[in-house]
Design a protein around this motif. Structure first.
Motif, PDB file in Angstrom:
ATOM      1  N   ILE A  92       0.748 -12.123   5.128  1.00 43.04           N
ATOM      2  CA  ILE A  92       1.874 -11.896   4.223  1.00 43.04           C
ATOM      3  C   ILE A  92       1.514 -12.572   2.903  1.00 43.04           C
ATOM      4  O   ILE A  92       1.601 -13.788   2.770  1.00 43.04           O
ATOM      5  N   ASN A  93       1.031 -11.768   1.952  1.00 37.04           N
ATOM      6  CA  ASN A  93       0.633 -12.297   0.656  1.00 37.04           C
ATOM      7  C   ASN A  93       0.750 -11.201  -0.400  1.00 37.04           C
ATOM      8  O   ASN A  93       1.043 -10.044  -0.086  1.00 37.04           O
ATOM      9  N   PHE A  94       0.513 -11.562  -1.645  1.00 36.66           N
ATOM     10  CA  PHE A  94       0.647 -10.623  -2.761  1.00 36.66           C
ATOM     11  C   PHE A  94      -0.304  -9.441  -2.611  1.00 36.66           C
ATOM     12  O   PHE A  94       0.078  -8.285  -2.814  1.00 36.66           O
ATOM     13  N   ASN A  95      -1.558  -9.696  -2.281  1.00 37.19           N
ATOM     14  CA  ASN A  95      -2.559  -8.626  -2.198  1.00 37.19           C
ATOM     15  C   ASN A  95      -2.237  -7.592  -1.134  1.00 37.19           C
ATOM     16  O   ASN A  95      -2.607  -6.430  -1.283  1.00 37.19           O
ATOM     17  N   ASN A  96      -1.574  -7.983  -0.062  1.00 37.85           N
ATOM     18  CA  ASN A  96      -1.242  -7.049   1.010  1.00 37.85           C
ATOM     19  C   ASN A  96       0.118  -6.383   0.826  1.00 37.85           C
ATOM     20  O   ASN A  96       0.525  -5.571   1.640  1.00 37.85           O
ATOM     21  N   THR A  97       0.824  -6.741  -0.234  1.00 45.43           N
ATOM     22  CA  THR A  97       2.115  -6.130  -0.536  1.00 45.43           C
ATOM     23  C   THR A  97       1.878  -4.833  -1.307  1.00 45.43           C
ATOM     24  O   THR A  97       1.029  -4.782  -2.192  1.00 45.43           O
ATOM     25  N   HIS A  98       2.603  -3.791  -0.964  1.00 40.42           N
ATOM     26  CA  HIS A  98       2.479  -2.498  -1.625  1.00 40.42           C
ATOM     27  C   HIS A  98       3.314  -2.503  -2.905  1.00 40.42           C
ATOM     28  O   HIS A  98       4.302  -3.219  -2.967  1.00 40.42           O
ATOM     29  N   PRO A  99       3.001  -1.727  -3.894  1.00 42.95           N
ATOM     30  CA  PRO A  99       1.994  -0.673  -3.967  1.00 42.95           C
ATOM     31  C   PRO A  99       0.611  -1.223  -4.297  1.00 42.95           C
ATOM     32  O   PRO A  99       0.454  -2.357  -4.732  1.00 42.95           O
ATOM     33  N   PHE A 100      -0.382  -0.360  -4.079  1.00 34.25           N
ATOM     34  CA  PHE A 100      -1.759  -0.626  -4.460  1.00 34.25           C
ATOM     35  C   PHE A 100      -2.139   0.378  -5.543  1.00 34.25           C
ATOM     36  O   PHE A 100      -1.706   1.515  -5.496  1.00 34.25           O
ATOM     37  N   THR A 117      -0.353   1.893   9.675  1.00 32.08           N
ATOM     38  CA  THR A 117      -1.636   1.243   9.460  1.00 32.08           C
ATOM     39  C   THR A 117      -2.700   2.277   9.141  1.00 32.08           C
ATOM     40  O   THR A 117      -2.841   3.261   9.861  1.00 32.08           O
ATOM     41  N   LEU A 118      -3.426   2.060   8.054  1.00 30.08           N
ATOM     42  CA  LEU A 118      -4.554   2.915   7.704  1.00 30.08           C
ATOM     43  C   LEU A 118      -5.822   2.247   8.246  1.00 30.08           C
ATOM     44  O   LEU A 118      -6.146   1.123   7.861  1.00 30.08           O
ATOM     45  N   HIS A 119      -6.525   2.924   9.121  1.00 34.83           N
ATOM     46  CA  HIS A 119      -7.686   2.318   9.767  1.00 34.83           C
ATOM     47  C   HIS A 119      -8.981   2.533   8.997  1.00 34.83           C
ATOM     48  O   HIS A 119      -9.948   1.811   9.222  1.00 34.83           O
ATOM     49  N   SER A 120      -9.042   3.501   8.106  1.00 36.20           N
ATOM     50  CA  SER A 120     -10.295   3.778   7.388  1.00 36.20           C
ATOM     51  C   SER A 120     -10.093   3.629   5.887  1.00 36.20           C
ATOM     52  O   SER A 120     -10.369   4.529   5.121  1.00 36.20           O
ATOM     53  N   HIS A 121      -9.620   2.470   5.472  1.00 34.18           N
ATOM     54  CA  HIS A 121      -9.314   2.245   4.066  1.00 34.18           C
ATOM     55  C   HIS A 121     -10.343   1.383   3.356  1.00 34.18           C
ATOM     56  O   HIS A 121     -10.263   1.206   2.160  1.00 34.18           O
ATOM     57  N   ARG A 122     -11.301   0.832   4.033  1.00 37.86           N
ATOM     58  CA  ARG A 122     -12.220  -0.144   3.434  1.00 37.86           C
ATOM     59  C   ARG A 122     -12.996   0.411   2.238  1.00 37.86           C
ATOM     60  O   ARG A 122     -13.375  -0.332   1.361  1.00 37.86           O
ATOM     61  N   HIS A 123     -13.227   1.705   2.200  1.00 37.67           N
ATOM     62  CA  HIS A 123     -13.929   2.273   1.048  1.00 37.67           C
ATOM     63  C   HIS A 123     -13.028   2.319  -0.193  1.00 37.67           C
ATOM     64  O   HIS A 123     -13.505   2.530  -1.288  1.00 37.67           O
ATOM     65  N   LYS A 124     -11.730   2.110  -0.030  1.00 42.06           N
ATOM     66  CA  LYS A 124     -10.788   2.150  -1.149  1.00 42.06           C
ATOM     67  C   LYS A 124     -10.569   0.767  -1.770  1.00 42.06           C
ATOM     68  O   LYS A 124     -10.649   0.593  -2.949  1.00 42.06           O
ATOM     69  N   LYS A 125     -10.246  -0.205  -0.941  1.00 43.81           N
ATOM     70  CA  LYS A 125      -9.888  -1.513  -1.466  1.00 43.81           C
ATOM     71  C   LYS A 125     -10.089  -2.560  -0.376  1.00 43.81           C
ATOM     72  O   LYS A 125      -9.864  -2.292   0.792  1.00 43.81           O
ATOM     73  N   LYS A 126     -10.430  -3.765  -0.771  1.00 44.14           N
ATOM     74  CA  LYS A 126     -10.671  -4.838   0.195  1.00 44.14           C
ATOM     75  C   LYS A 126      -9.360  -5.578   0.494  1.00 44.14           C
ATOM     76  O   LYS A 126      -9.144  -6.692   0.009  1.00 44.14           O
ATOM     77  N   VAL A 127      -8.499  -4.943   1.246  1.00 42.32           N
ATOM     78  CA  VAL A 127      -7.272  -5.557   1.716  1.00 42.32           C
ATOM     79  C   VAL A 127      -7.172  -5.354   3.225  1.00 42.32           C
ATOM     80  O   VAL A 127      -7.877  -4.533   3.794  1.00 42.32           O
ATOM     81  N   ASP A 128      -6.310  -6.114   3.846  1.00 43.93           N
ATOM     82  CA  ASP A 128      -6.198  -6.064   5.300  1.00 43.93           C
ATOM     83  C   ASP A 128      -5.227  -5.014   5.813  1.00 43.93           C
ATOM     84  O   ASP A 128      -5.073  -4.857   7.017  1.00 43.93           O
ATOM     85  N   VAL A 129      -4.531  -4.338   4.931  1.00 51.60           N
ATOM     86  CA  VAL A 129      -3.538  -3.360   5.394  1.00 51.60           C
ATOM     87  C   VAL A 129      -3.949  -1.961   5.010  1.00 51.60           C
ATOM     88  O   VAL A 129      -4.734  -1.751   4.101  1.00 51.60           O
TER      89      VAL A 129
END
Length: 129
Positions: A92-100, A117-129
């Protein structure tokens, strides 16, 4: 699960204060869907703007920034979208809060929110959600 709310108008002169009152009420009620983060985004002349924070919407709506943003949205916007996050994954932090936001504003920028939960998002942004 998260919650998503929004208001849009077809009026040429944009949103009214009453539209933002309704939106604020919806964002507050949508806290039931998630209280770990709240964010909104809107459009100003083709430029996507946002405000967000790792807090429930009841606190977000009382923040010092929210009333100022509402003035801009009423004056310049024709839509506003809100997101309430329930942290199913990630801190629970600013970076994981939407929007992106992704992309270069000069070329093309996209603003993202999602429910689940988006499971294949790593190519978009380095966030945990």
């Amino acid at each position: 699960m998260c919650g998503i709310v929004g208001v849009k108008t077809k009026r040429k002169n944009g949103l009214f204060n009453s539209d933002l009152d309704i939106f604020s009420d919806m964002l507050f009620a949508d806290q039931l869907r998630g209280s770990h983060g709240t964010g909104i985004f809107w459009d100003e002349f083709g430029d996507s703007k946002y405000l967000k924070g790792p807090m429930p919407s009841s606190s977000f709506l009382r923040s010092k920034e929210y009333p100022e943003v509402v003035k801009d949205i009423v004056r310049l916007g024709n839509f506003v979208i809100g997101h309430n996050r329930h942290a199913t994954k990630g801190e629970i932090n600013f970076n994981n809060t939407h929007p992106f936001q992704e992309g270069d504003i000069k070329r093309r920028q996209i603003t993202l929110i999602h429910n689940g939960t988006l499971h294949s998002h790593r190519h978009k942004k380095k966030v945990d959600v």
